[in-house]
Design a protein around this motif. Structure first.
Motif, short mmCIF file in Angstrom:
data_model
loop_
_atom_site.label_atom_id
_atom_site.label_comp_id
_atom_site.label_asym_id
_atom_site.label_seq_id
_atom_site.Cartn_x
_atom_site.Cartn_y
_atom_site.Cartn_z
N ALA A 133 0.83 -1.21 0.00
CA ALA A 133 0.00 0.00 0.00
C ALA A 133 0.86 1.25 0.00
N LEU A 134 1.96 1.25 0.74
CA LEU A 134 2.85 2.41 0.77
C LEU A 134 3.49 2.64 -0.60
N VAL A 135 3.93 1.57 -1.24
CA VAL A 135 4.53 1.69 -2.57
C VAL A 135 3.53 2.31 -3.54
N ARG A 136 2.26 1.89 -3.46
CA ARG A 136 1.22 2.45 -4.33
C ARG A 136 1.03 3.95 -4.09
N GLN A 137 1.37 4.40 -2.88
CA GLN A 137 1.26 5.82 -2.57
C GLN A 137 2.55 6.58 -2.88
N GLY A 138 3.52 5.89 -3.48
CA GLY A 138 4.77 6.54 -3.82
C GLY A 138 5.77 6.63 -2.70
N VAL A 139 5.57 5.86 -1.65
CA VAL A 139 6.47 5.84 -0.49
C VAL A 139 7.34 4.59 -0.55
N ALA A 140 8.63 4.75 -0.25
CA ALA A 140 9.57 3.62 -0.27
C ALA A 140 9.75 3.08 1.14
N PRO A 141 9.15 1.92 1.46
CA PRO A 141 9.24 1.40 2.82
C PRO A 141 10.41 0.43 3.00
N VAL A 142 10.90 0.36 4.22
CA VAL A 142 11.81 -0.70 4.65
C VAL A 142 11.01 -1.61 5.57
N VAL A 143 10.97 -2.90 5.25
CA VAL A 143 10.21 -3.87 6.03
C VAL A 143 11.18 -4.66 6.91
N LEU A 144 10.94 -4.65 8.21
CA LEU A 144 11.79 -5.36 9.15
C LEU A 144 11.09 -6.63 9.62
N GLU A 145 11.66 -7.78 9.30
CA GLU A 145 11.09 -9.07 9.69
C GLU A 145 12.09 -9.80 10.59
N ALA A 146 11.64 -10.18 11.78
CA ALA A 146 12.54 -10.79 12.76
C ALA A 146 12.99 -12.20 12.37
N SER A 147 12.14 -12.94 11.67
CA SER A 147 12.48 -14.32 11.34
C SER A 147 13.28 -14.39 10.05
N ASP A 148 13.47 -15.61 9.54
CA ASP A 148 14.32 -15.79 8.35
C ASP A 148 13.54 -15.81 7.04
N ARG A 149 12.22 -15.45 7.09
CA ARG A 149 11.45 -15.35 5.86
C ARG A 149 10.24 -14.46 6.09
N ALA A 150 9.78 -13.83 5.02
CA ALA A 150 8.64 -12.91 5.12
C ALA A 150 7.34 -13.70 5.01
N ALA A 151 7.00 -14.42 6.05
CA ALA A 151 5.77 -15.20 6.06
C ALA A 151 5.07 -15.15 7.41
N GLY A 152 5.53 -14.28 8.29
CA GLY A 152 4.87 -14.12 9.58
C GLY A 152 4.85 -15.38 10.41
N SER A 153 3.72 -15.61 11.06
CA SER A 153 3.57 -16.77 11.95
C SER A 153 3.17 -18.04 11.22
N TRP A 154 2.83 -17.93 9.94
CA TRP A 154 2.28 -19.07 9.22
C TRP A 154 3.16 -20.32 9.24
N PRO A 155 4.47 -20.24 9.08
CA PRO A 155 5.27 -21.47 9.10
C PRO A 155 5.23 -22.21 10.43
N ARG A 156 4.82 -21.53 11.49
CA ARG A 156 4.85 -22.14 12.83
C ARG A 156 3.49 -22.67 13.28
N TYR A 157 2.45 -22.52 12.48
CA TYR A 157 1.14 -23.03 12.86
C TYR A 157 1.09 -24.54 12.75
N TYR A 158 0.08 -25.15 13.38
CA TYR A 158 0.00 -26.61 13.40
C TYR A 158 -0.16 -27.19 12.00
N ASP A 159 0.33 -28.42 11.85
CA ASP A 159 0.52 -29.01 10.53
C ASP A 159 -0.76 -29.14 9.72
N SER A 160 -1.89 -29.38 10.34
CA SER A 160 -3.12 -29.65 9.61
C SER A 160 -3.95 -28.40 9.33
N LEU A 161 -3.46 -27.24 9.72
CA LEU A 161 -4.26 -26.02 9.60
C LEU A 161 -4.62 -25.72 8.15
#
Length: 352
Positions: free
Chosen positions: A21-49
């Protein structure tokens, strides 16, 4: 110190939507992700989810989920989708970059990272989501229970509980899903404060999310009408109601006490339990905002109106539960809130 226009804290679904959304507004963002991939909590959810909405209602702005639009994507499909989304995004995404402290600084903000680096930014989006801080409620005797207690955030597969006596606490979708799959390999009870409520996943041949979208109940402000019930119902295609009816798992009122490895039920009976799983939700995880005056209340919750920080015009939130609608912290809804936040922040940058 590095100077940038915007910092987005969190590189999961909400952070990626905010960056887009920021890029669409002409703003250049820096995204800081603590883990080793930009996928949030999804890789850590239970296997059958699997997702509750179909794929057609599970996309971020700018990239369709792909495949059969009526299927219910698996956790790993969501992770792959977020990987694709991040790869296509025209933004500076920095993995293994944990923000530990944000402070107001000369009309903007200073963001300190775990590795000792600092970034100066005109605006900040807190998009670390609402799934980083598992909620562990005060339950009678829980501190005296000597066997295994874990939150559903740490649950992966029912196999490790084979043959155990397990109690799952909670009445939401995850609680019912996990308890049902555990009951195939262990003796499982779903403990709730009130009977579980169900909602049909498909009505008149259409998924419930079709009707929520068609009626605008999935968007603000109409979706606030759905917030009044004390608990959201469990979406069900018939399997979970049938499982509880069959006693797999059985449903009981919440226990009245725990002692050692035993649980005392409301009827006074006592039995040994091997494991307790808390499917009791999450709270916003925003410790890095502690030093931004009045950004959080005394309980650590953000002080905002529709995602806009009340005390700091250059600070926005994206991905909070019920931020503006029932879908604010979901794939299908966080993009709408991100667009609103980005327009406001871009306007502030233009005026500064």
């Amino acid at each position: 110190m590095e100077h940038v226009e915007a910092v987005v804290i969190g590189g999961g679904q909400s952070g990626l939507a905010a960056a887009h959304a920021l890029v669409r507004q002409g703003v250049a963002p820096v995204v800081l992700e603590a883990s080793d991939r930009a996928a949030g909590s999804w890789p850590r959810y239970y296997d059958s989810l699997t997702l509750f909405p179909p794929a057609r209602f599970s996309s971020l702005p700018g990239l369709a989920f792909g495949g059969d639009p009526e299927r219910y994507p698996h956790r790993d499909e969501v992770v792959d989708y977020l990987d694709r989304y991040a790869a296509r995004l025209d933004a500076d995404i920095r993995i293994r970059s944990r923000a530990v402290r944000v402070e107001s600084d000369s009309g903007g903000f200073r963001v300190d990272l775990e590795d000792g680096a600092s970034i100066s930014a005109g605006v900040v989006v807190a998009a670390s989501g609402s799934f980083g801080r598992p909620y562990r409620p005060a339950l009678p005797g829980l501190e005296a229970f000597t066997r295994q207690v874990l939150h559903v955030a740490d649950y992966r597969d029912p196999a490790e509980f084979t043959g155990q006596r397990v109690v799952v606490i909670g009445a939401g979708n995850s609680a019912v899903q996990v308890a049902a799959e555990l009951s195939r390999l262990s003796r499982t009870t779903l403990a709730t404060r009130a009977p579980v409520k169900f909602a049909r996943q498909r009505l008149l041949g259409r998924d419930l999310h079709f009707w929520l979208t068609r009626t605008s109940l999935d968007t603000a402000p109409l979706s606030r009408l759905l917030r009044t019930p004390p608990a959201q119902p469990v979406l069900d295609d018939g399997r979970y109601r049938a499982a509880l009816t069959a006693g797999l798992p059985d449903r009981r009122p919440l226990f009245t006490g725990l002692d050692g490895g035993k649980v005392t039920w409301a009827d006074g009976s006592t039995e040994a339990v091997d494991s307790i799983i808390l499917a009791t939700g999450y709270r916003p995880h925003l410790p890095y905002l502690t030093h931004v005056g009045e950004a959080l209340d005394t309980s650590g919750r953000p002080r905002h109106r529709d995602g806009a920080a009340l005390a700091h015009p250059g600070l926005a939130f994206v991905g909070l539960e019920w931020q503006r609608s029932l879908s604010s912290n979901s794939l299908r809804g966080c993009g709408r809130d991100a667009e609103r936040a980005a327009r406001r922040l871009a306007g502030r940058l233009a005026r500064s």
